[in-house]
Design a protein around this motif. Structure first.
Motif, PDB file in Angstrom:
ATOM      1  N   LYS A  37       7.619  -5.177   0.145  1.00 52.98           N
ATOM      2  CA  LYS A  37       7.741  -6.679   0.475  1.00 52.98           C
ATOM      3  C   LYS A  37       8.856  -6.996   1.759  1.00 52.98           C
ATOM      4  CE  LYS A  37       7.660 -11.267   0.262  1.00 52.98           C
ATOM      5  NZ  LYS A  37       6.408 -11.922   0.999  1.00 52.98           N
ATOM      6  N   GLY A  38       9.423  -5.804   2.266  1.00 53.34           N
ATOM      7  CA  GLY A  38      10.682  -6.081   3.272  1.00 53.34           C
ATOM      8  C   GLY A  38       9.886  -6.555   4.441  1.00 53.34           C
ATOM      9  N   ARG A  39      10.794  -6.348   5.532  1.00 48.14           N
ATOM     10  CA  ARG A  39      10.477  -6.896   6.749  1.00 48.14           C
ATOM     11  C   ARG A  39       9.294  -6.690   7.394  1.00 48.14           C
ATOM     12  NH1 ARG A  39      12.208  -4.044  11.577  1.00 48.14           N
ATOM     13  NH2 ARG A  39      13.083  -2.113  11.066  1.00 48.14           N
ATOM     14  N   HIS A  40       8.613  -5.462   6.848  1.00 52.22           N
ATOM     15  CA  HIS A  40       7.240  -5.310   7.686  1.00 52.22           C
ATOM     16  C   HIS A  40       6.001  -5.909   6.622  1.00 52.22           C
ATOM     17  CE1 HIS A  40       8.923  -2.183  10.362  1.00 52.22           C
ATOM     18  NE2 HIS A  40       9.599  -1.776   9.467  1.00 52.22           N
ATOM     19  N   ASP A  41       4.913  -5.907   7.483  1.00 53.99           N
ATOM     20  CA  ASP A  41       3.722  -6.286   6.762  1.00 53.99           C
ATOM     21  C   ASP A  41       3.479  -5.316   5.790  1.00 53.99           C
ATOM     22  OD1 ASP A  41       0.728  -7.491   7.905  1.00 53.99           O
ATOM     23  OD2 ASP A  41       0.855  -6.009   6.395  1.00 53.99           O
ATOM     24  N   PRO A  42       3.108  -5.896   4.606  1.00 51.86           N
ATOM     25  CA  PRO A  42       3.078  -5.162   3.375  1.00 51.86           C
ATOM     26  C   PRO A  42       1.971  -4.044   3.369  1.00 51.86           C
ATOM     27  CG  PRO A  42       3.363  -7.588   2.569  1.00 51.86           C
ATOM     28  CD  PRO A  42       3.144  -7.348   4.260  1.00 51.86           C
ATOM     29  N   TRP A  43       0.831  -4.465   4.075  1.00 50.70           N
ATOM     30  CA  TRP A  43      -0.205  -3.755   4.282  1.00 50.70           C
ATOM     31  C   TRP A  43       0.279  -2.266   5.005  1.00 50.70           C
ATOM     32  CZ3 TRP A  43      -4.638  -4.132   1.666  1.00 50.70           C
ATOM     33  CH2 TRP A  43      -4.770  -5.411   1.293  1.00 50.70           C
ATOM     34  N   LEU A  44       1.080  -2.424   6.138  1.00 47.61           N
ATOM     35  CA  LEU A  44       1.693  -1.401   6.875  1.00 47.61           C
ATOM     36  C   LEU A  44       2.756  -0.761   6.408  1.00 47.61           C
ATOM     37  CD1 LEU A  44       2.274  -3.081  10.210  1.00 47.61           C
ATOM     38  CD2 LEU A  44       0.254  -2.080   9.384  1.00 47.61           C
ATOM     39  N   SER A  45       3.521  -1.221   5.602  1.00 46.82           N
ATOM     40  CA  SER A  45       4.396  -0.505   4.327  1.00 46.82           C
ATOM     41  C   SER A  45       3.872   0.258   3.509  1.00 46.82           C
ATOM     42  CB  SER A  45       5.244  -1.618   3.766  1.00 46.82           C
ATOM     43  OG  SER A  45       6.095  -2.376   4.679  1.00 46.82           O
ATOM     44  N   ARG A  46       2.905  -0.348   2.996  1.00 44.74           N
ATOM     45  CA  ARG A  46       2.123   0.453   1.785  1.00 44.74           C
ATOM     46  C   ARG A  46       1.250   1.848   2.432  1.00 44.74           C
ATOM     47  NH1 ARG A  46       1.791   0.630  -4.002  1.00 44.74           N
ATOM     48  NH2 ARG A  46       0.970   2.952  -4.025  1.00 44.74           N
ATOM     49  N   GLY A  47       0.885   1.548   3.772  1.00 45.68           N
ATOM     50  CA  GLY A  47       0.196   2.559   4.252  1.00 45.68           C
ATOM     51  C   GLY A  47       0.827   3.616   4.610  1.00 45.68           C
ATOM     52  N   ALA A  48       2.191   3.366   5.341  1.00 53.85           N
ATOM     53  CA  ALA A  48       3.181   4.424   5.713  1.00 53.85           C
ATOM     54  C   ALA A  48       3.570   5.265   4.191  1.00 53.85           C
ATOM     55  CB  ALA A  48       4.381   3.668   6.322  1.00 53.85           C
ATOM     56  N   ILE A  49       3.768   4.443   3.331  1.00 55.91           N
ATOM     57  CA  ILE A  49       4.268   5.166   1.884  1.00 55.91           C
ATOM     58  C   ILE A  49       3.115   6.121   1.430  1.00 55.91           C
ATOM     59  CG2 ILE A  49       4.785   4.777  -0.420  1.00 55.91           C
ATOM     60  CD1 ILE A  49       6.353   2.127   0.369  1.00 55.91           C
ATOM     61  N   ASP A  50       1.922   5.734   1.524  1.00 55.98           N
ATOM     62  CA  ASP A  50       0.726   6.443   0.728  1.00 55.98           C
ATOM     63  C   ASP A  50       0.800   7.488   1.757  1.00 55.98           C
ATOM     64  OD1 ASP A  50       0.665   4.092  -0.688  1.00 55.98           O
ATOM     65  OD2 ASP A  50      -1.511   4.276  -0.470  1.00 55.98           O
ATOM     66  N   ALA A  51       0.796   7.505   3.042  1.00 57.15           N
ATOM     67  CA  ALA A  51       0.451   8.814   4.162  1.00 57.15           C
ATOM     68  C   ALA A  51       1.737   9.792   3.935  1.00 57.15           C
ATOM     69  CB  ALA A  51       0.477   8.039   5.468  1.00 57.15           C
ATOM     70  N   SER A  52       2.756   9.175   3.351  1.00 52.60           N
ATOM     71  CA  SER A  52       4.028   9.908   3.198  1.00 52.60           C
ATOM     72  C   SER A  52       3.885  10.854   2.017  1.00 52.60           C
ATOM     73  CB  SER A  52       5.565   9.513   3.289  1.00 52.60           C
ATOM     74  OG  SER A  52       5.636   8.573   4.513  1.00 52.60           O
ATOM     75  N   TYR A  53       3.482  10.136   1.017  1.00 51.03           N
ATOM     76  CA  TYR A  53       3.658  11.005  -0.241  1.00 51.03           C
ATOM     77  C   TYR A  53       2.169  11.741  -0.169  1.00 51.03           C
ATOM     78  CZ  TYR A  53       0.931   6.985  -2.880  1.00 51.03           C
ATOM     79  OH  TYR A  53       0.438   6.089  -3.442  1.00 51.03           O
ATOM     80  N   PHE A  54       0.950  11.448   0.330  1.00 47.24           N
ATOM     81  CA  PHE A  54      -0.260  12.289   0.715  1.00 47.24           C
ATOM     82  C   PHE A  54       0.453  13.720   1.290  1.00 47.24           C
ATOM     83  CE2 PHE A  54      -3.381  14.079   3.690  1.00 47.24           C
ATOM     84  CZ  PHE A  54      -4.153  14.088   2.690  1.00 47.24           C
ATOM     85  N   VAL A  55       1.128  13.675   2.298  1.00 43.64           N
ATOM     86  CA  VAL A  55       1.466  14.919   3.059  1.00 43.64           C
ATOM     87  C   VAL A  55       2.549  15.664   2.245  1.00 43.64           C
ATOM     88  CG1 VAL A  55       2.775  15.524   5.085  1.00 43.64           C
ATOM     89  CG2 VAL A  55       1.232  13.673   5.398  1.00 43.64           C
ATOM     90  N   MET A  56       3.364  14.991   1.551  1.00 34.33           N
ATOM     91  CA  MET A  56       4.228  15.670   0.739  1.00 34.33           C
ATOM     92  C   MET A  56       3.744  16.372  -0.500  1.00 34.33           C
ATOM     93  SD  MET A  56       7.864  13.261   0.731  1.00 34.33           S
ATOM     94  CE  MET A  56       7.049  11.529   0.618  1.00 34.33           C
TER      95      MET A  56
END
Length: 300
Positions: A37-56
Motif C-alpha cells: 500500500k506504500g508510495r508505489h502503485d499497489p499493482w507494481l508493488s505486488r508485481g515486484a514482490i511476486d517476481a522476487s519470491y519467484f526467483v528466490m
C-alpha cells in the motif's frame, strides 16, 4: 527440518510452535500489507514482490526440496487461481481506500469465514469461550475500521467500492487459508509445498505489473521498486510460510484468528510510516483485538 515439523504434528510442542508461527505471520503480514500500500502503485508493488519470491524460490524447488507428489499438481492449480483472485481483489481495494480502513475490514472478515471453513473441511469445532474470543477480536477490528473511517479525510468518493472489495478479499483470505492448509497437509514434505507455492504463485502478476509500468506517463524509478519487491519477497516467505506451517501443526481456525492480530501491527505501522493518526480510542480497540486473540487461545 521437515521430519522435525512432521514429528510435532498433534503434540503440545506443535501447538506452542503453531502459536508462535501464527503471531509471527501476523507481524510480518502487517509489514507486507504496508509495503503493497506504500508510495508505489499497489499493482507494481505486488508485481515486484511476486517476481522476487519467484526467483528466490526457484533454486529451492530444483535443488533443495523433494519433487511434489503427482496428486499435488491439481491442488497447485486450485491454489494458483484462488491466490490470483485474492491479489486482484486486494489491489483493487488498496487503490480505492485508505490502508487503515481497508486492511482491518479484510482481516476482520477473514477469520470468521475461516472458522466456518475449518469446520466444514477439517471438522474443527470452536467452544463457547473461543466464539466469545472471535466476537471480541472482530468487534475490535471492525471498530478500528469504523474509527478510521470517521476520521478519513481523503478518498471518500471511492470508499464504498474499497469496502466492497475489502469484504470480498476477506472471503478469499479465508478460502486460501483453508485451501492451503489442506494442500500442505496433503504433502509428504511441507517445505516442498511451500517452495512450489512461491514459484507457482509468483508467475502471474509480474508480467502485468511490467506492462502497467511501461504504460505509465510518469514511471517510478525501477531501483526503489525492485528493492521494495526483494524486501517484500523475504517478508512473504516468513509471513505465508509461517501461517501455512501453523495450520499444518495445529487447528486452522485458531491459527487464522491469531494471525488477525496483524491489524494491531498494521495500525502501528500506519502511524509510524504512513503518517496516519493513532489516539487513545484506537489503542483501546487494538487492545480489544489482542484480548480476543488471547481468549481464543485460552479457550482452546
Amino acid at each position: 527440518m521437515s521430519a522435525w515439523i512432521i514429528s510435532l504434528d498433534g503434540t503440545e510442542a506443535g501447538h506452542q510452535l503453531a502459536l508462535v508461527l501464527a503471531l509471527l505471520a501476523a507481524f510480518l503480514h502487517a509489514i507486507f500489507g504496508a509495503l503493497q500500500k506504500g508510495r508505489h502503485d499497489p499493482w507494481l508493488s505486488r508485481g515486484a514482490i511476486d517476481a522476487s519470491y519467484f526467483v528466490m524460490a526457484l533454486p529451492v524447488v530444483f535443488f533443495v526440496v523433494p519433487f511434489p507428489e503427482p496428486e499435488l499438481w491439481p491442488i497447485f492449480v486450485g491454489m494458483f487461481v484462488i491466490h490470483l483472485i485474492y491479489k486482484i481483489l486486494q489491489a483493487k481495494a488498496y487503490t480505492r481506500g485508505a490502508y487503515t480502513v481497508v486492511y482491518p475490514v479484510v482481516r476482520g472478515t477473514g477469520p470468521l469465514f475461516t472458522v466456518f471453513g475449518a469446520y466444514l473441511i477439517f471438522g474443527e469445532v470452536f467452544g463457547a469461550v473461543q466464539w466469545l474470543g472471535v466476537a471480541v477480536l472482530m468487534s475490535g477490528i471492525f471498530g478500528l475500521a469504523l474509527y478510521n473511517l470517521r476520521h478519513l479525510e481523503v478518498a471518500r468518493d471511492t470508499l464504498p467500492a474499497a469496502l466492497g472489495f475489502a469484504v470480498l478479499t476477506g472471503m478469499f483470505v479465508a478460502l486460501y487459508t483453508t485451501y492451503d492448509a489442506y494442500g500442505i497437509r496433503a504433502s509428504a514434505d511441507p517445505f516442498t509445498f511451500l517452495a512450489w507455492y512461491f514459484v507457482i504463485d509468483g508467475v502471474a502478476l509480474p508480467p502485468y505489473a511490467y506492462l502497467r509500468w511501461r504504460a505509465m506517463a510518469d514511471r517510478p524509478a525501477p531501483g526503489p521498486l525492485l528493492l521494495r519487491g526483494v524486501i517484500g519477497g523475504v517478508i512473504a516467505f516468513g509471513s505465508f510460510g509461517s501461517i501455512m506451517l501453523a495450520t499444518r501443526l495445529d487447528k486452522v481456525g485458531e491459527a487464522a484468528v491469531l494471525r488477525e492480530t496483524s491489524t494491531v501491527f498494521a495500525a502501528v505501522i500506519g502511524w509510524i510510516f504512513l503518517r496516519e493518526t493513532v489516539g487513545p480510542r484506537r489503542i483501546a480497540l487494538m487492545a480489544l483485538i489482542a484480548a480476543g486473540a488471547v481468549i481464543v487461545e485460552l479457550g482452546g
